[in-house]
Design a protein around this motif. Structure first.
Motif, PDB file in Angstrom:
ATOM      1  N   ASP A 183      10.569  31.135   2.236  1.00 15.20           N
ATOM      2  CA  ASP A 183       9.972  31.752   3.419  1.00 15.20           C
ATOM      3  C   ASP A 183       8.449  31.809   3.315  1.00 15.20           C
ATOM      4  OD1 ASP A 183      12.334  32.186   4.788  1.00 15.20           O
ATOM      5  OD2 ASP A 183      12.689  34.122   3.827  1.00 15.20           O
ATOM      6  N   ALA A 184       7.936  32.211   2.170  1.00 13.00           N
ATOM      7  CA  ALA A 184       6.489  32.314   1.986  1.00 13.00           C
ATOM      8  C   ALA A 184       6.216  32.427   0.496  1.00 13.00           C
ATOM      9  CB  ALA A 184       5.919  33.511   2.728  1.00 13.00           C
ATOM     10  N   ALA A 185       5.578  31.405  -0.059  1.00  9.76           N
ATOM     11  CA  ALA A 185       5.391  31.361  -1.508  1.00  9.76           C
ATOM     12  C   ALA A 185       4.432  32.423  -2.007  1.00  9.76           C
ATOM     13  CB  ALA A 185       4.894  29.977  -1.917  1.00  9.76           C
ATOM     14  N   ASP A 186       3.527  32.925  -1.128  1.00 12.08           N
ATOM     15  CA  ASP A 186       2.519  33.866  -1.603  1.00 12.08           C
ATOM     16  C   ASP A 186       2.941  35.314  -1.447  1.00 12.08           C
ATOM     17  OD1 ASP A 186       2.492  33.740   1.150  1.00 12.08           O
ATOM     18  OD2 ASP A 186       0.357  34.243   1.307  1.00 12.08           O
ATOM     19  N   LEU A 187       4.162  35.556  -0.983  1.00 14.37           N
ATOM     20  CA  LEU A 187       4.617  36.927  -0.810  1.00 14.37           C
ATOM     21  C   LEU A 187       5.390  37.388  -2.032  1.00 14.37           C
ATOM     22  CD1 LEU A 187       5.724  36.823   2.922  1.00 14.37           C
ATOM     23  CD2 LEU A 187       3.495  37.350   1.961  1.00 14.37           C
ATOM     24  N   ALA A 188       5.962  38.581  -1.923  1.00 15.56           N
ATOM     25  CA  ALA A 188       6.753  39.091  -3.036  1.00 15.56           C
ATOM     26  C   ALA A 188       7.962  38.196  -3.275  1.00 15.56           C
ATOM     27  CB  ALA A 188       7.181  40.528  -2.752  1.00 15.56           C
ATOM     28  N   MET A 189       8.618  38.385  -4.410  1.00 17.86           N
ATOM     29  CA  MET A 189       9.709  37.498  -4.818  1.00 17.86           C
ATOM     30  C   MET A 189      10.837  37.494  -3.805  1.00 17.86           C
ATOM     31  SD  MET A 189      10.857  35.332  -6.941  1.00 17.86           S
ATOM     32  CE  MET A 189       9.558  35.503  -8.161  1.00 17.86           C
ATOM     33  N   GLY A 190      11.284  36.304  -3.454  1.00 19.54           N
ATOM     34  CA  GLY A 190      12.424  36.167  -2.558  1.00 19.54           C
ATOM     35  C   GLY A 190      13.722  36.191  -3.330  1.00 19.54           C
ATOM     36  N   VAL A 191      14.823  36.213  -2.590  1.00 22.24           N
ATOM     37  CA  VAL A 191      16.154  36.236  -3.208  1.00 22.24           C
ATOM     38  C   VAL A 191      16.862  34.930  -2.885  1.00 22.24           C
ATOM     39  CG1 VAL A 191      18.379  37.395  -3.313  1.00 22.24           C
ATOM     40  CG2 VAL A 191      16.305  38.738  -3.024  1.00 22.24           C
ATOM     41  N   ASP A 192      17.125  34.114  -3.885  1.00 18.78           N
ATOM     42  CA  ASP A 192      17.821  32.855  -3.696  1.00 18.78           C
ATOM     43  C   ASP A 192      19.297  32.957  -4.034  1.00 18.78           C
ATOM     44  OD1 ASP A 192      15.715  30.771  -3.022  1.00 18.78           O
ATOM     45  OD2 ASP A 192      14.835  31.761  -4.744  1.00 18.78           O
ATOM     46  N   SER A 193      19.691  34.036  -4.688  1.00 19.16           N
ATOM     47  CA  SER A 193      21.077  34.185  -5.088  1.00 19.16           C
ATOM     48  C   SER A 193      21.356  35.659  -5.326  1.00 19.16           C
ATOM     49  CB  SER A 193      21.358  33.389  -6.367  1.00 19.16           C
ATOM     50  OG  SER A 193      22.601  33.753  -6.916  1.00 19.16           O
ATOM     51  N   LEU A 194      22.526  36.121  -4.894  1.00 17.64           N
ATOM     52  CA  LEU A 194      22.895  37.501  -5.169  1.00 17.64           C
ATOM     53  C   LEU A 194      23.082  37.748  -6.664  1.00 17.64           C
ATOM     54  CD1 LEU A 194      25.369  38.486  -2.304  1.00 17.64           C
ATOM     55  CD2 LEU A 194      22.911  38.796  -2.462  1.00 17.64           C
ATOM     56  N   LYS A 195      23.196  36.686  -7.444  1.00 18.86           N
ATOM     57  CA  LYS A 195      23.300  36.842  -8.890  1.00 18.86           C
ATOM     58  C   LYS A 195      22.022  37.437  -9.473  1.00 18.86           C
ATOM     59  CE  LYS A 195      26.448  32.919  -9.463  1.00 18.86           C
ATOM     60  NZ  LYS A 195      26.615  31.591 -10.082  1.00 18.86           N
ATOM     61  N   ASN A 196      20.913  37.322  -8.745  1.00 14.72           N
ATOM     62  CA  ASN A 196      19.638  37.833  -9.224  1.00 14.72           C
ATOM     63  C   ASN A 196      19.247  39.153  -8.578  1.00 14.72           C
ATOM     64  OD1 ASN A 196      19.014  34.521  -8.950  1.00 14.72           O
ATOM     65  ND2 ASN A 196      18.679  35.470 -10.924  1.00 14.72           N
ATOM     66  N   LEU A 197      20.084  39.713  -7.748  1.00  9.55           N
ATOM     67  CA  LEU A 197      19.703  40.873  -6.966  1.00  9.55           C
ATOM     68  C   LEU A 197      20.099  42.163  -7.670  1.00  9.55           C
ATOM     69  CD1 LEU A 197      18.395  41.745  -4.332  1.00  9.55           C
ATOM     70  CD2 LEU A 197      20.629  41.656  -3.251  1.00  9.55           C
ATOM     71  N   SER A 198      19.121  43.013  -7.929  1.00  8.13           N
ATOM     72  CA  SER A 198      19.406  44.266  -8.616  1.00  8.13           C
ATOM     73  C   SER A 198      19.956  45.329  -7.677  1.00  8.13           C
ATOM     74  CB  SER A 198      18.140  44.801  -9.291  1.00  8.13           C
ATOM     75  OG  SER A 198      17.142  45.056  -8.323  1.00  8.13           O
TER      76      SER A 198
END
Length: 612
Positions: A298-313
């Motif tokens: 979505d935007a490389a300069d913004l906060a971290m995006g979520v590409d997988s629910l495996k990484n979502l806290s």
């Protein structure tokens, strides 16, 4: 030739299958009538461990330790009158064993048998950047992601629905690697009948010492290193109640370099549940029913995006933390300074209800009730976030006083599984007669933990180690930082900060004849003489060396006393260790001197005597 038949006998704790929690003592008695002769190589302690999930849980056992929450292990005879072994600070020794005595295969086996979790070293992306999605299938993130055996995004069933659990119950097998009597590495059979049985006492660790926040790390192109994401700015010195964004550190919601610790906002769900693109507006009375997180593309300069629910806290049943702006007025969206963190949801009805992946591959977080972001101007519900603004899991105390991260664990179904050898008739009787006549002696190797405190500011330390042991093989010195326990940091990592040199003084003799430099170890490098000394000491201990790389990650000062299995008597000898720091020593340290030695159990007059 002795012909034997083996069978397994299970001994439960004195509370049966009851649940045990922090600081409780588990007591198991091994009955000599059922297990007169035990093969410890095929015996083990078995129990189930589960992270609490009544509220919000993000904790796993410390990855360096594994799922073995024992603070102290005590072995006594069946009458509980004779102390056979007592292993203090089992966790610190276990971490030392795990670091130097494990290879990659051992670590995999520990994940299977000892419940050893882990912190993800990299941000995981699926091939196409999204989780599988079909139609209106709802994938609830009940496990918090991260793929650990305690918090795991569950596999979906045929309908795409998740298993309803926040943490998995794991079975752990423990084989007493520190013990000389019960160790699985011991080839000799343990004649319990001569000991009148055996009592095992296990003291459980406190929650805050045993548990750690399960983390995941991200790597960003053009930015050096990896960043922990999911919880805001984690301060190791903070407590859950005070954890927040650090004022003045995060200068812009669009500054990717300083916001990699957070996820980014893509949009929100209005009162009707329809997705809206952009930041959460300052419209006062409007309700929102959820938020949409951005993905990396979505935007490389913004906060971290979520590409997988495996990484979502974030997880179902938990709360959401958002960064808010106050410059220019309470909740002013136009502000560019993130100055604090608030929790979305102030009651149990406003927790996270579900987390799904939409058709565009973005994570959609829905609340259990509609929330009005600005219903009380300047109050706890104020949160207005620009597109790309920081979103994270909330692990601090909530504004209404509810503790969202009351971390905890429980063990249950604990039992000792003994491989019992049925010897031919007359064999045990002969052994009993030997014990009664005082002719039987049982020797076993064990550890003694001599502890000496070093206070803050002590640069030159000549530490006296009281010792009257007569058959010693090596000494392994490990420091422990004395501080309040916290789920943010490991309590099992020795500090190497400002270490300068060390030298043993054994009965007045400097050993080795020159101080061993630790300056490279303090700079995260290898000190040649230190690693040679450590390797020799470990080789004389019960730790089988399989990995001695990067000793600065787990600093140990070692000394071999006897070579190639020979022992040395320290009775009436003066044992000192001179440890120097430069230029400062900023921690209050407790040094553990683990002395590996032989014990002898003797039988006299119907009693038992342990000689060391």
């Amino acid at each position: 030739m002795l012909q034997t038949v083996n069978k397994s006998i299970n001994f439960q704790s004195d509370r049966g299958n009851d649940i045990y929690r922090e600081n409780e003592v588990v007591r198991i008695k091994l009955d000599p009538g059922s297990a007169p002769l035990v093969n410890t190589q095929d015996s083990y302690l078995m129990f189930s461990i589960k992270m609490d999930d009544a509220n919000l849980r993000y904790c796993i056992p410390d990855p360096a330790l594994g799922g073995v929450p024992f603070e102290q292990i005590t072995l006594m005879d069946g009458n509980e009158t004779t102390l056979l072994e007592q292993m203090d600070n089992v966790g610190l020794w276990t971490c030392m064993k795990n670091y130097y005595g494990n290879n990659v295969n051992d670590e995999h086996l520990q994940k299977i048998y000892e419940g050893r979790g882990g912190i993800n070293s990299e941000y995981i992306k699926t091939v196409d950047g999204v989780m599988p999605y079909t139609g209106s299938t709802r994938n609830e993130n009940l496990g918090g992601g991260f793929q650990s055996q305690y918090h795991q995004f569950p596999a979906t069933d045929a309908n795409g629905d998740s298993a309803p659990t926040n943490s998995r119950k794991c079975q752990v097998l423990y084989r007493f690697p520190m013990s000389g009597l019960l160790s699985a590495m011991k080839s000799e059979l343990l004649p319990l009948v001569t000991l009148n049985g055996l009592v095992i006492k296990l003291t459980l660790m406190s929650n805050a010492k045993f548990l750690r926040i399960q983390q995941v790390q991200a790597r960003q192109a053009g930015i050096a290193g990896a960043y922990d994401i999911g919880y805001g700015l984690i301060d190791e010195q903070a407590t859950p109640a005070t954890q927040q964004f650090q004022a003045g550190v995060v200068n812009s919601p669009h500054d990717g370099a300083t916001l990699l610790s957070n996820y980014g906002l893509y949009g929100y769900l209005n009162a009707a549940g329809a997705a809206q693109v952009g930041g959460i507006p300052d419209n006062g009375a409007a309700d929102i029913t959820g938020i949409v997180l951005q993905k990396t593309s979505d935007a490389a300069d913004l906060a971290m995006g979520v590409d997988s629910l495996k990484n979502l806290s974030l997880k179902v049943g938990g709360y959401l933390g958002v960064g808010y702006s106050t410059t220019g007025g309470v909740g002013t969206e136009a502000s560019t300074v993130v100055t604090g963190l608030v929790a979305v949801g102030l009651t149990a009805d406003e927790k996270i209800a579900s987390i799904t992946i939409d058709t565009n591959g973005r994570a959609v977080v829905r609340f259990t009730a509609a929330i009005r972001p600005n219903q009380n101007a300047g109050g706890d519900d104020d949160f207005l976030v620009k597109a790309g603004g920081p979103i994270c899991a909330w692990i601090g105390a909530l504004p209404d006083g509810e503790a969202s991260s009351t971390e905890g664990y429980a063990i249950s179904d604990i039992q000792m599984v003994c491989n019992v050898v049925e010897a031919p008739a007359g064999y045990m009787e002969a052994m009993v007669n030997q014990a009664s006549s005082g002719q039987l002696k049982i020797q076993y190797n064990s550890y003694r933990d001599e502890r000496v405190n070093i206070t803050t500011g002590s640069i030159s330390n000549e530490i006296f180690i009281p010792c009257d042991l007569q058959r010693c093989y090596c000494i392994l010195a490990v420091n422990e930082i004395l501080r309040g326990h916290s789920i943010y940091r490991s309590d099992f990592t020795p500090t190497n900060t400002n270490l300068f040199n060390y030298q043993w003084i054994l009965n007045g003799t400097n050993t080795p004849n020159i101080p061993v430099s630790l300056t490279k170890l303090a700079n995260n490098q290898v000190s040649p003489l230190q690693i040679i000394e450590l390797e020799k000491a470990l080789d004389e201990s019960s730790i089988r060396i399989r990995n001695i790389q990067n000793p600065h990650n787990f600093a140990v000062i070692g000394r071999r006393l006897g070579a190639y299995g020979d022992s040395v008597s320290l009775l009436d000898k003066t044992v000192k260790c001179r440890i120097n720091y430069s230029p400062t020593q900023t921690q209050n340290l407790l040094y553990h001197f683990y002395i590996y030695h032989t014990k002898t159990l003797m039988f006299e007059g119907g009693g038992r005597i342990v000689l060391e």
